[in-house]
Design a protein around this motif. Structure first.
Motif, PDB file in Angstrom:
ATOM      1  N   GLY A 290     -10.340  -5.651   3.477  1.00  0.00           N
ATOM      2  CA  GLY A 290     -10.845  -6.168   2.211  1.00  0.00           C
ATOM      3  C   GLY A 290      -9.904  -7.106   1.484  1.00  0.00           C
ATOM      4  N   LEU A 291      -8.678  -7.250   1.961  1.00  0.00           N
ATOM      5  CA  LEU A 291      -7.703  -8.086   1.255  1.00  0.00           C
ATOM      6  C   LEU A 291      -8.138  -9.539   1.154  1.00  0.00           C
ATOM      7  CD1 LEU A 291      -4.276  -6.880   2.723  1.00  0.00           C
ATOM      8  CD2 LEU A 291      -5.172  -6.459   0.418  1.00  0.00           C
ATOM      9  N   PHE A 292      -8.844 -10.026   2.166  1.00  0.00           N
ATOM     10  CA  PHE A 292      -9.126 -11.454   2.253  1.00  0.00           C
ATOM     11  C   PHE A 292     -10.268 -11.882   1.335  1.00  0.00           C
ATOM     12  CE2 PHE A 292      -7.095 -10.008   6.089  1.00  0.00           C
ATOM     13  CZ  PHE A 292      -6.073 -10.926   6.239  1.00  0.00           C
ATOM     14  N   ALA A 293     -10.994 -10.909   0.792  1.00  0.00           N
ATOM     15  CA  ALA A 293     -12.080 -11.230  -0.128  1.00  0.00           C
ATOM     16  C   ALA A 293     -11.614 -11.216  -1.579  1.00  0.00           C
ATOM     17  CB  ALA A 293     -13.232 -10.239   0.052  1.00  0.00           C
ATOM     18  N   GLN A 294     -10.363 -10.848  -1.817  1.00  0.00           N
ATOM     19  CA  GLN A 294      -9.844 -10.739  -3.180  1.00  0.00           C
ATOM     20  C   GLN A 294      -9.034 -11.974  -3.551  1.00  0.00           C
ATOM     21  OE1 GLN A 294      -8.254  -6.708  -4.142  1.00  0.00           O
ATOM     22  NE2 GLN A 294      -8.743  -6.225  -2.017  1.00  0.00           N
ATOM     23  N   ASP A 295      -8.976 -12.235  -4.849  1.00  0.00           N
ATOM     24  CA  ASP A 295      -8.259 -13.399  -5.347  1.00  0.00           C
ATOM     25  C   ASP A 295      -6.751 -13.204  -5.201  1.00  0.00           C
ATOM     26  OD1 ASP A 295      -8.347 -15.960  -7.048  1.00  0.00           O
ATOM     27  OD2 ASP A 295      -6.963 -14.682  -8.154  1.00  0.00           O
ATOM     28  N   ALA A 296      -6.081 -14.192  -4.622  1.00  0.00           N
ATOM     29  CA  ALA A 296      -4.653 -14.068  -4.359  1.00  0.00           C
ATOM     30  C   ALA A 296      -3.848 -13.882  -5.634  1.00  0.00           C
ATOM     31  CB  ALA A 296      -4.158 -15.301  -3.602  1.00  0.00           C
ATOM     32  N   ALA A 297      -4.232 -14.577  -6.702  1.00  0.00           N
ATOM     33  CA  ALA A 297      -3.482 -14.490  -7.955  1.00  0.00           C
ATOM     34  C   ALA A 297      -3.530 -13.087  -8.540  1.00  0.00           C
ATOM     35  CB  ALA A 297      -4.016 -15.503  -8.956  1.00  0.00           C
ATOM     36  N   GLU A 298      -4.641 -12.401  -8.350  1.00  0.00           N
ATOM     37  CA  GLU A 298      -4.757 -11.030  -8.846  1.00  0.00           C
ATOM     38  C   GLU A 298      -4.105 -10.033  -7.901  1.00  0.00           C
ATOM     39  OE1 GLU A 298      -8.823 -10.175  -9.589  1.00  0.00           O
ATOM     40  OE2 GLU A 298      -9.068 -11.758 -11.097  1.00  0.00           O
ATOM     41  N   LEU A 299      -4.020 -10.387  -6.638  1.00  0.00           N
ATOM     42  CA  LEU A 299      -3.534  -9.459  -5.608  1.00  0.00           C
ATOM     43  C   LEU A 299      -2.026  -9.539  -5.400  1.00  0.00           C
ATOM     44  CD1 LEU A 299      -4.906  -7.476  -3.637  1.00  0.00           C
ATOM     45  CD2 LEU A 299      -5.061  -9.353  -1.983  1.00  0.00           C
ATOM     46  N   ASN A 300      -1.459 -10.717  -5.588  1.00  0.00           N
ATOM     47  CA  ASN A 300      -0.048 -10.916  -5.254  1.00  0.00           C
ATOM     48  C   ASN A 300       0.870 -10.024  -6.090  1.00  0.00           C
ATOM     49  OD1 ASN A 300       1.959 -12.323  -3.733  1.00  0.00           O
ATOM     50  ND2 ASN A 300       2.450 -13.548  -5.538  1.00  0.00           N
ATOM     51  N   ASP A 301       1.846  -9.417  -5.403  1.00  0.00           N
ATOM     52  CA  ASP A 301       2.856  -8.567  -6.049  1.00  0.00           C
ATOM     53  C   ASP A 301       2.232  -7.335  -6.695  1.00  0.00           C
ATOM     54  OD1 ASP A 301       5.411  -7.774  -6.708  1.00  0.00           O
ATOM     55  OD2 ASP A 301       5.557  -9.072  -8.481  1.00  0.00           O
ATOM     56  N   THR A 302       1.260  -6.733  -6.012  1.00  0.00           N
ATOM     57  CA  THR A 302       0.650  -5.509  -6.515  1.00  0.00           C
ATOM     58  C   THR A 302       0.976  -4.330  -5.614  1.00  0.00           C
ATOM     59  OG1 THR A 302      -1.435  -5.960  -5.351  1.00  0.00           O
ATOM     60  CG2 THR A 302      -1.276  -6.699  -7.642  1.00  0.00           C
ATOM     61  N   VAL A 303       0.936  -3.141  -6.213  1.00  0.00           N
ATOM     62  CA  VAL A 303       1.099  -1.882  -5.490  1.00  0.00           C
ATOM     63  C   VAL A 303      -0.218  -1.140  -5.585  1.00  0.00           C
ATOM     64  CG1 VAL A 303       2.340   0.310  -5.346  1.00  0.00           C
ATOM     65  CG2 VAL A 303       3.560  -1.786  -6.031  1.00  0.00           C
ATOM     66  N   LEU A 304      -0.824  -0.854  -4.449  1.00  0.00           N
ATOM     67  CA  LEU A 304      -2.119  -0.187  -4.389  1.00  0.00           C
ATOM     68  C   LEU A 304      -1.928   1.179  -3.735  1.00  0.00           C
ATOM     69  CD1 LEU A 304      -4.200  -3.239  -3.075  1.00  0.00           C
ATOM     70  CD2 LEU A 304      -3.816  -2.557  -5.460  1.00  0.00           C
ATOM     71  N   THR A 305      -2.265   2.228  -4.433  1.00  0.00           N
ATOM     72  CA  THR A 305      -2.150   3.573  -3.895  1.00  0.00           C
ATOM     73  C   THR A 305      -3.459   3.975  -3.242  1.00  0.00           C
ATOM     74  OG1 THR A 305      -0.537   4.184  -5.585  1.00  0.00           O
ATOM     75  CG2 THR A 305      -1.617   5.978  -4.408  1.00  0.00           C
ATOM     76  N   LEU A 306      -3.405   4.331  -1.976  1.00  0.00           N
ATOM     77  CA  LEU A 306      -4.615   4.716  -1.270  1.00  0.00           C
ATOM     78  C   LEU A 306      -4.950   6.172  -1.580  1.00  0.00           C
ATOM     79  CD1 LEU A 306      -4.083   3.040   2.208  1.00  0.00           C
ATOM     80  CD2 LEU A 306      -5.298   2.157   0.220  1.00  0.00           C
ATOM     81  N   PRO A 307      -6.223   6.468  -1.782  1.00  0.00           N
ATOM     82  CA  PRO A 307      -6.620   7.849  -2.121  1.00  0.00           C
ATOM     83  C   PRO A 307      -6.434   8.783  -0.929  1.00  0.00           C
ATOM     84  CG  PRO A 307      -8.555   6.461  -1.753  1.00  0.00           C
ATOM     85  CD  PRO A 307      -7.363   5.554  -1.735  1.00  0.00           C
TER      86      PRO A 307
ATOM     87  N   PHE B  41       0.859  -1.186   0.000  1.00  0.00           N
ATOM     88  CA  PHE B  41       0.000   0.000   0.000  1.00  0.00           C
ATOM     89  C   PHE B  41       0.897   1.239   0.000  1.00  0.00           C
ATOM     90  CE2 PHE B  41      -2.918  -2.948   2.341  1.00  0.00           C
ATOM     91  CZ  PHE B  41      -3.932  -2.961   1.397  1.00  0.00           C
ATOM     92  N   ARG B  42       0.674   2.138  -0.926  1.00  0.00           N
ATOM     93  CA  ARG B  42       1.395   3.405  -0.926  1.00  0.00           C
ATOM     94  C   ARG B  42       0.455   4.531  -0.514  1.00  0.00           C
ATOM     95  NH1 ARG B  42       4.868   3.420  -6.579  1.00  0.00           N
ATOM     96  NH2 ARG B  42       6.444   1.868  -5.971  1.00  0.00           N
ATOM     97  N   VAL B  43       0.944   5.387   0.354  1.00  0.00           N
ATOM     98  CA  VAL B  43       0.180   6.549   0.796  1.00  0.00           C
ATOM     99  C   VAL B  43       1.070   7.780   0.726  1.00  0.00           C
ATOM    100  CG1 VAL B  43      -1.263   5.182   2.348  1.00  0.00           C
ATOM    101  CG2 VAL B  43       0.812   6.249   3.222  1.00  0.00           C
ATOM    102  N   LYS B  44       0.438   8.924   0.671  1.00  0.00           N
ATOM    103  CA  LYS B  44       1.202  10.174   0.710  1.00  0.00           C
ATOM    104  C   LYS B  44       1.587  10.503   2.140  1.00  0.00           C
ATOM    105  CE  LYS B  44       1.255  14.972  -0.848  1.00  0.00           C
ATOM    106  NZ  LYS B  44       0.522  16.040  -1.574  1.00  0.00           N
TER     107      LYS B  44
END
Length: 212
Positions: A195-212, A177-180
């Motif tokens: 919300g991480l546990f409701a998402q598919d691991a294959a789509e989530l793994n090794d991702t960078v998510l920027t929080l608004p 997770f990236r934040v300012k």
């Protein structure tokens, strides 16, 4: 879920969101008194300095003796030191900031087997948008965050390789997770972690998510 270094406002926000969602939360901190608000929320407090490798190993052993296995790990050791341009990037400040990377290394290694064995193992870290655009006055900070991101991506590769070698679906995921400024995003972080546990691991793994 293990919240490592959880006595900040962010730690309390994440703990509250997870507990409200029905999760069992173990919260660590170096000061028992500062863990009391987390216990009042329903978290299980554990005094542990997660920058100390032996203390983390002892914590893992204690929890396993109690039959506790984790589906998620979120290290929240952090802080900011900076300013003064490149000349102001002192070694003292760097060593203080480096504690967050040290904590990540210790907890991710100690609980790696738990996450791999889980049906939905999740490791998440809080990084900074400064990694993508570092400033001279925050070079120490950005360098440590970049190191933490590299470590987390290595964990993600390990998850993927283990699943591939075993011929099983990927169930564990490591996320950045990236934040300012985390002080402005505690609620968003809490919601995103829950919300991480409701998402598919294959789509989530090794991702960078920027929080608004």
């Amino acid at each position: 879920m293990l919240l490592a270094g959880a006595t900040s406002d962010a730690g309390r926000a994440v703990a509250g969101a997870l507990i409200a969602a029905g999760a069992r939360v173990v919260a660590t901190g170096r000061d028992a008194a500062r863990l009391e608000p987390l216990a009042e929320l329903g978290a299980e407090p554990e005094v542990c300095d997660v920058t100390d490798e032996q203390q983390v190993a002892d914590l893992a052993a204690r929890l396993r003796e109690r039959g506790i296995r984790f589906d998620g790990v979120l290290p929240l050791v952090g802080g900011w030191r900076g300013g003064g341009g490149l000349a102001g990037q002192t070694d003292e400040d760097y060593r203080a900031l480096e504690a967050s990377l040290t904590a990540l290394r210790h907890v991710s290694r100690a609980f790696d087997a738990d996450l791999r064995a889980s049906d939905a193992g999740r490791l998440a870290i809080v990084s900074s948008v400064s990694v993508a655009r570092p400033l001279a006055g925050g070079a120490n900070y950005a360098a440590v965050k970049a190191g933490a991101e590299a470590w987390t991506r290595a964990v993600a590769q390990g998850f993927a390789k283990a699943a591939r070698d075993a011929g099983t679906p990927l169930r564990a995921a490591a996320v950045i997770f990236r934040v300012k400024a985390l002080a402005d995003h505690e609620a968003a972080l809490a919601s995103a972690v829950a919300g991480l546990f409701a998402q598919d691991a294959a789509e989530l793994n090794d991702t960078v998510l920027t929080l608004p």
